[in-house]
Design a protein around this motif. Structure first.
Motif, PDB file in Angstrom:
ATOM      1  N   LYS A  41     -20.538 -71.465-103.122  1.00  0.00           N
ATOM      2  CA  LYS A  41     -21.735 -72.000-102.486  1.00  0.00           C
ATOM      3  C   LYS A  41     -21.785 -73.514-102.622  1.00  0.00           C
ATOM      4  O   LYS A  41     -22.025 -74.245-101.654  1.00  0.00           O
ATOM      5  N   ASN A  44     -19.099 -75.303-100.526  1.00  0.00           N
ATOM      6  CA  ASN A  44     -19.429 -75.310 -99.097  1.00  0.00           C
ATOM      7  C   ASN A  44     -20.625 -76.207 -98.780  1.00  0.00           C
ATOM      8  O   ASN A  44     -20.681 -76.825 -97.716  1.00  0.00           O
ATOM      9  N   LEU A  45     -21.581 -76.305 -99.695  1.00  0.00           N
ATOM     10  CA  LEU A  45     -22.672 -77.258 -99.504  1.00  0.00           C
ATOM     11  C   LEU A  45     -22.126 -78.687 -99.495  1.00  0.00           C
ATOM     12  O   LEU A  45     -22.532 -79.528 -98.674  1.00  0.00           O
ATOM     13  N   ARG A 110     -29.910 -72.065-107.822  1.00  0.00           N
ATOM     14  CA  ARG A 110     -29.168 -70.906-107.326  1.00  0.00           C
ATOM     15  C   ARG A 110     -27.809 -70.798-108.013  1.00  0.00           C
ATOM     16  O   ARG A 110     -27.178 -71.790-108.315  1.00  0.00           O
ATOM     17  N   GLY A 112     -23.735 -69.474-107.967  1.00  0.00           N
ATOM     18  CA  GLY A 112     -22.682 -69.537-106.960  1.00  0.00           C
ATOM     19  C   GLY A 112     -21.305 -69.530-107.587  1.00  0.00           C
ATOM     20  O   GLY A 112     -20.817 -70.557-108.052  1.00  0.00           O
ATOM     21  N   SER A 116     -17.600 -65.068-103.531  1.00  0.00           N
ATOM     22  CA  SER A 116     -18.956 -64.649-103.178  1.00  0.00           C
ATOM     23  C   SER A 116     -19.297 -63.291-103.789  1.00  0.00           C
ATOM     24  O   SER A 116     -18.527 -62.341-103.703  1.00  0.00           O
ATOM     25  N   ASN A 255     -26.426 -74.414-108.474  1.00  0.00           N
ATOM     26  CA  ASN A 255     -26.726 -75.332-107.383  1.00  0.00           C
ATOM     27  C   ASN A 255     -28.198 -75.711-107.451  1.00  0.00           C
ATOM     28  O   ASN A 255     -29.077 -74.849-107.354  1.00  0.00           O
ATOM     29  N   GLN A 352     -26.746 -72.617 -96.848  1.00  0.00           N
ATOM     30  CA  GLN A 352     -25.500 -72.004 -97.318  1.00  0.00           C
ATOM     31  C   GLN A 352     -24.648 -71.599 -96.127  1.00  0.00           C
ATOM     32  O   GLN A 352     -25.162 -71.210 -95.075  1.00  0.00           O
ATOM     33  N   THR A 353     -23.348 -71.671 -96.290  1.00  0.00           N
ATOM     34  CA  THR A 353     -22.420 -70.995 -95.384  1.00  0.00           C
ATOM     35  C   THR A 353     -21.300 -70.420 -96.228  1.00  0.00           C
ATOM     36  O   THR A 353     -20.942 -70.972 -97.278  1.00  0.00           O
ATOM     37  N   ARG A 354     -20.769 -69.305 -95.800  1.00  0.00           N
ATOM     38  CA  ARG A 354     -19.636 -68.669 -96.487  1.00  0.00           C
ATOM     39  C   ARG A 354     -18.912 -67.775 -95.495  1.00  0.00           C
ATOM     40  O   ARG A 354     -19.498 -67.370 -94.479  1.00  0.00           O
TER      41      ARG A 354
END
Length: 832
Positions: A41, A44-45, A110, A112, A116, A255, A352-354
């Motif tokens: 996470k 990717n952020l 969060r 991470g 995932s 995060n 978020q993206t994953r």
């Protein structure tokens, strides 16, 4: 007050070496290659920040800190100072102050990990609110209802995640408030009602923990970080890692991100979207959202979300930005994405993206489409596929979109899906199936070899005990049957024939369904779809064929399994287990008569009957295989596995054999071994009872001759199991050759062995003098190398995994250092 003064303190240099590493990274300092350090996470952020996506500012506490904390219960020396520095940078960027009563900065905390683990660890939103800062938030937004709504959400999340207060207490208080106020939805509560609810939540925290809710935001942050670190080893996270083979990770990153609010009114909202359909793979934006809500509302079920396509009618600008983002992120990550977003006062933020989790069918379609779209190469598409998910395509599945009532969850021990009437014993399963051929679910506390006949009749198996390598799990995977093991929520009362889950009692004959891919136990019957080969599957497998360097065979014990294997591209049968051919009701009595015979003469009659069955089976298999190599393993398990355990069947068999019940029980008891996995089985049976192996050799040979005479090619490989001494193999090969030489052979054949015993690996050069081929039985080779019983390993393996003694259950993968090295020795010796 600073973080250091709130007891996120430096570790003693007398206890730990001074470490000058970087422990906290701003989003602008990382990228997608840093997942091991920043978590998936966080990486990717950072990556989205780097490529210009609108991500709320924040920073990442590395996985190294988690590892240090979980090892020492403390923090590295420089951590507190680095954390304080990043928090001050965040304050500067947001033009707000953490813990400031007039202009408060609120943050989310969060977890991470590098890989995932959706929903497995913990999250806290709106951190920084207290009785004073909530007034500052009202001053910032001019919206008291929003401020107290955010505060009550924080109180609940902090109470649940950090202070371990039962979440139902908060839900009950919320429901009671709505009932008193005559409101149906949370967002309909007024500012005053939300404020009252905050007081109620604080009282719940005080009553349940005997401590006041911590008003100090720095103390809140300290406790939240520790809660995230602690969640790395919670039961659900540990179980998820074990099931999914996730290992060698330091822990989770944390995060910390400036809050953006989807609950600020009608022009705000939150949602989750996939860049393609996760069920079908269709190239469309797919997901859900809620206006005037925060993230937990979308998944909690309190409100029914809208489909993402509806967003274009409410906020077309944000919808179009999501469409643009879909292209941006897929082009950048070269994979389908799962995106969390928030809209605050009309501005779209990405949280978020994953890489998206998806069905097997979706995996195939997305991979194929992305190649055709020019995003990836064929080799990339093949690497994208999850072998575990592809295995689902070989088994029945629950039809996509089916509504289901999940009543319990166990371990997904063997893939596929099954529906049927509950039975509680192997005997009942066999008898009911013989009479009605109905679909059955065998429900047991745990299974044993004596349950094989019932397991063979059942469509699926559910056990309340056992792990991924229990008897039920291993046998069901071999049989290709759906199985859920270790379902601790299920109370199985075999004598009363009751299955108790929660407050509901299921009796024999009640219908349940199992999803062996997820571990879900489902109330009632759900529609299933048969395994099928899609155009996507066929196309991608053809790409794999172009680049692979090995040939693929499969396990199959029936003509239908062989046909299915060929449909899916298998080039032969690598293992046909003949023992599985004996458990059907029309055969089990003959094998029992064989076992109970006093001498060779008495064994002649049951052997003649079994030979007829074997010839029929082998003929059907050879016809379907049509010249493809077929390895047939001679009888392998210890004989007691074929004998009954229940009293009724014992009585019937004793009468048929003109024995008393006690006499038969004595015979069964004498046949049982202290450790049957190391006992009288495999080639040892062939040496003690050569007439059994001779019968099987005759059946294979005669079936092959008959099929060859029809013009079809036959390639058969006679396989002698459980060889540990080269002379065992020589003796039984001679027996098989005598059968072959007595016939006019018109087919291709080989005679080889299955290596399952460590000693056989060390004398492979001797065995290879006579063996045409060898294969490996890695289950038994692993058991004997580790001296673990696969039937008992579940009682202690979780301790080995949780304590880091082993990274993975050795029964679920090849142990390269031990078992793999033995295999390498064997291969090198055999090729000399």
């Amino acid at each position: 007050m600073t973080l250091a003064s709130s007891s996120i303190a430096k570790a003693s240099t007398e206890t730990h070496e001074k470490d000058l590493k970087k422990y906290v990274y701003s989003f602008g300092e990382g990228d997608k290659t840093m997942k091991d350090l920043l978590g998936g996470k966080g990486a990717n952020l950072a990556e989205m920040t780097r490529i210009g996506v609108n991500v709320p500012h924040g920073f990442i506490v590395t996985t190294d800190v988690c590892e240090f904390y979980n090892n020492f219960g403390d923090y590295p020396d420089e951590f507190a100072e680095q954390l304080q520095d990043k928090l001050e940078q965040l304050e500067y960027k947001m033009k707000k102050k953490f813990a400031n009563e007039k202009n408060p900065l609120l943050i989310s905390v969060r977890s991470g990990a590098a890989i995932s683990m959706p929903g497995m660890m913990d999250t806290i939103l709106n951190l920084g609110l207290n009785s004073s800062t909530v007034e500052g938030l009202i001053g910032q937004t001019r919206d008291a209802r929003f401020a107290y709504d955010s505060f009550r959400r924080f109180l609940q999340m902090f109470g649940e995640v950090v202070l371990k207060v039962n979440k139902n207490l908060f839900e009950e208080a919320l429901s009671e408030k709505k009932k008193i106020s005559n409101k149906k939805q949370d967002h309909e509560l007024s500012a005053e009602e939300m404020m009252e609810l905050c007081d109620d939540f604080k009282k719940i925290i005080k009553d349940e923990t005997t401590r006041e809710f911590p008003e100090n935001p720095y103390e809140q942050l300290k406790l939240a970080i520790e809660a995230v670190f602690n969640s790395w080893n919670n039961d659900r996270a540990s179980l998820y890692r074990n099931i999914n083979g996730i290992k060698d990770l330091n822990g989770t990153a944390v995060n910390i991100q400036a809050m953006v609010f989807g609950n600020m009114g009608k022009d705000s909202g939150t949602g989750v979207v996939f860049t393609r359909n996760p069920s079908t793979g269709e190239n469309e934006l797919y997901g859900e959202f809620l206006m005037n809500a925060q993230g937990e509302d979308v998944v909690s079920g309190v409100r029914t979300p809208e489909t993402i396509s509806e967003l274009k009618n409410i906020d077309k600008i944000s919808y179009n930005k999501l469409l643009d983002l879909k292209e941006t992120l897929e082009t950048h990550y070269l994979d389908m994405q799962d995106i969390e977003f928030t809209i605050q006062k009309g501005e779209l933020f990405i949280l978020q993206t994953r890489n998206a989790k998806r069905s097997a069918a979706s995996f195939l379609r997305v991979a194929r489409d992305m190649v055709e779209e020019g995003l990836i190469e064929r080799e990339d598409a093949i690497k994208m596929l999850d072998p575990t998910q592809l295995n689902q395509l070989l088994h029945p599945q629950i039809k996509p979109g089916t509504e289901k009532k999940i009543i319990a969850k166990g371990l997904p021990a063997s893939p596929g899906a099954a529906c049927g009437k509950i039975v509680f014993s192997s005997e009942d399963a066999s008898q009911l199936f013989e009479k009605t051929s109905e679909k059955l679910i065998l429900v047991r506390k745990e299974t044993s070899p004596e349950d094989l006949s019932g397991m063979n009749c059942a469509s699926g198996i559910l056990t309340s005990k056992g792990g991924m390598t229990s008897h039920a799990a291993v046998v069901c995977r071999a049989m290709g049957k759906c199985c859920i093991s270790g379902c601790s929520e299920a109370i199985v009362n075999t004598s009363a024939k009751k299955l108790i889950i929660g407050d509901k009692v299921y009796k024999e004959g009640d219908v349940i369904s199992l999803d062996g891919n997820t571990g879900d136990v489902i109330d009632g019957e759900v529609p299933l779809k048969s395994p099928e080969i899609s155009d996507d599957f066929a196309e991608i497998m053809s790409w794999a064929d172009d680049i692979r360097t090995i040939k693929i065979r499969t396990n199959a014990d029936t003509v239908s399994d062989c046909g299915q294997a060929i449909k899916f591209g298998a080039e032969g049968i690598g293992l046909c287990r003949t023992e599985h051919m004996f458990f059907a009701e029309d055969r089990i009595n003959f094998i029992r008569s064989l076992i109970l015979s006093k001498d060779v003469k008495e064994r002649t009659k049951p052997l003649e009957q079994l030979k007829k069955f074997q010839i029929k089976d082998f003929k059907e298999i050879f016809e379907v295989m049509d010249g493809r190599p077929t390895t047939i393993r001679f009888l392998d398990p210890p004989l007691h596995e074929f004998l009954p355990e229940d009293q009724a069947t014992i009585n019937k068999l004793a009468k048929d054999k003109q024995l008393t019940s006690n006499e038969l029980k004595s015979i069964i008891k004498n046949l049982k071994e202290a450790n049957p996995m190391l006992g009288h089985r495999g080639c040892r049976l062939g040496i003690t009872f050569p007439e059994i192996y001779k019968m099987q050799a005759e059946a294979i040979t005669e079936a092959a001759i008959q099929v060859s005479k029809t013009g079809k090619k036959v390639k058969v490989e006679y396989e002698i199991p459980f060889t540990g001494v080269s002379e065992e193999f020589f003796y039984l090969k001679k027996l098989i050759m005598e059968v072959i030489e007595d016939n006019d052979i018109n087919f291709d054949y080989k005679i080889g062995t299955m290596i399952e015993i460590p000693r056989a690996c060390l004398v492979a050069d001797e065995i290879a003098q006579e063996a045409d081929f060898i294969s490996f039985g890695t289950n038994d080779l692993t058991q004997m190398t580790f001296a673990y019983s696969r039937d008992d390993i579940g009682s202690f393996m979780h301790d080995y995994l949780n304590k880091g003694i082993l990274n993975t259950d050795p029964m679920t993968s090849i142990d390269q250092k031990g078992v793999g090295r033995l295999m390498e020795i064997c291969i090198n010796f055999a090729r000399k």
